[in-house]
Write a protein that holds these residues in place. Sequence first.
Motif, mmCIF file in Angstrom:
data_model
loop_
_atom_site.group_PDB
_atom_site.id
_atom_site.type_symbol
_atom_site.label_atom_id
_atom_site.label_comp_id
_atom_site.label_asym_id
_atom_site.label_seq_id
_atom_site.Cartn_x
_atom_site.Cartn_y
_atom_site.Cartn_z
ATOM 1 N N LYS A 35 -18.521 102.723 -45.940
ATOM 2 C CA LYS A 35 -19.110 102.902 -44.625
ATOM 3 C C LYS A 35 -18.315 103.942 -43.833
ATOM 4 O O LYS A 35 -17.093 103.851 -43.729
ATOM 5 N N LEU A 36 -19.015 104.915 -43.286
ATOM 6 C CA LEU A 36 -18.373 105.944 -42.464
ATOM 7 C C LEU A 36 -18.649 105.740 -40.985
ATOM 8 O O LEU A 36 -17.883 106.200 -40.139
ATOM 9 N N ASP A 37 -19.728 105.071 -40.665
ATOM 10 C CA ASP A 37 -20.200 104.990 -39.284
ATOM 11 C C ASP A 37 -19.161 104.361 -38.358
ATOM 12 O O ASP A 37 -18.589 103.300 -38.665
ATOM 13 N N ALA A 64 -27.269 108.450 -51.539
ATOM 14 C CA ALA A 64 -27.284 109.089 -50.222
ATOM 15 C C ALA A 64 -28.492 110.005 -50.074
ATOM 16 O O ALA A 64 -29.015 110.547 -51.049
ATOM 17 N N ARG A 65 -28.931 110.182 -48.840
ATOM 18 C CA ARG A 65 -30.036 111.075 -48.518
ATOM 19 C C ARG A 65 -29.559 112.111 -47.499
ATOM 20 O O ARG A 65 -28.624 111.851 -46.735
ATOM 21 N N SER A 66 -30.214 113.245 -47.493
ATOM 22 C CA SER A 66 -29.844 114.309 -46.553
ATOM 23 C C SER A 66 -30.097 113.862 -45.110
ATOM 24 O O SER A 66 -31.007 113.061 -44.837
ATOM 25 N N TYR A 67 -29.315 114.403 -44.201
ATOM 26 C CA TYR A 67 -29.431 114.157 -42.763
ATOM 27 C C TYR A 67 -29.305 112.673 -42.406
ATOM 28 O O TYR A 67 -30.012 112.161 -41.538
ATOM 29 N N SER A 88 -20.723 109.474 -38.096
ATOM 30 C CA SER A 88 -21.925 108.681 -37.832
ATOM 31 C C SER A 88 -22.852 108.720 -39.037
ATOM 32 O O SER A 88 -22.886 109.717 -39.779
ATOM 33 N N GLU A 89 -23.590 107.654 -39.240
ATOM 34 C CA GLU A 89 -24.577 107.637 -40.312
ATOM 35 C C GLU A 89 -25.788 106.812 -39.893
ATOM 36 O O GLU A 89 -25.674 105.863 -39.122
ATOM 37 N N ASP A 142 -24.931 102.975 -49.679
ATOM 38 C CA ASP A 142 -24.167 104.071 -50.283
ATOM 39 C C ASP A 142 -22.778 103.589 -50.705
ATOM 40 O O ASP A 142 -22.217 102.656 -50.119
ATOM 41 N N THR A 143 -22.261 104.278 -51.695
ATOM 42 C CA THR A 143 -20.872 104.024 -52.110
ATOM 43 C C THR A 143 -20.019 105.199 -51.617
ATOM 44 O O THR A 143 -19.557 106.025 -52.403
#
Length: 295
Positions: A140-142, A175-178, A227-228, A237-238
């Motif tokens: 997690k990056l958010d 993962a998906r773009s944007y 943010s994500e 996502d990993t």
Amino acid sequence: MIKYIYIALAALVLSACHRGPRAIPEATMRTIMREALVSQAILQVDKSAPDGLPRDSLDLQTRILEKHGYTMEDFRFTIREMSMRKSNPLANILSGVATDIKQSRIVAEARYKEQLRIDSIAQARTSDTVFRSDTVLRGKLDGYKIAYSGPVAGDSAVAPGIYKIEFDYSTGGHARSYTKSVRARRINKAGKLAESTLWLPTAKDTVPYEGEIKVDPDVKLLEITLSETLRPDIPKDTCYLAGIRLVHVLPVRQARALHLRQITGFPDQLDSYYEKRYLDSLAQRGGPLPPFTGR
């Protein structure tokens, strides 16, 4: 005897004042034409040229001719005379002008690239890492945030310039773009807020990332947030992210000056030596622009 000398001088002056047009040598014509074409092109591109520089093309040509000791009448006379010759050298002159301009462009581009290389070295060696973290983010990056308020505690003054946010990351196979981004908030001393967003490309394998954030003067706080956007229809996502760094990059002229002091110990008033030593040497290797005087 003196009387005759005065008479002879007067005759020379009168003959000089009433002389007819002169033919311009082919080599000089080539130089004049090249300078006129290049100067006219510069004026068309640079709309903010100094007031002292002629904007009228005829006035521009007149000044170039005067520099070489000729007049517009001489130029017209030479064109007329050359066009009447059976061999007509004008075609060869124009071909030579085109060759000169092409070679000048090649030399100018080489100098420009060399100057960019030198400036990039100066900026790289004078950049300052103002924030570094050993934190490793997984899955997690958010929400991860950096708050930077300047190098001096309590000063609340972020030096203006470019800040690079750097780290190594991967977004995983789902993962998906944007969906993942770096968001920057600049708050100035009057409380005004400016925001920008840098999107992270998807990366299955770990790759380096570098994004630039511009900070204007009078900023008291720079906030950077990872943010994500989470979507229920996409598996989790990993993610992986590590080695976060915030680097302040000085403007080119400041970087040059500081780099000069670092490698030579020269005081500030000798900063111009940098350009004399490094940038002017490019002209010695590449020759003056334009490099040809014609043949």
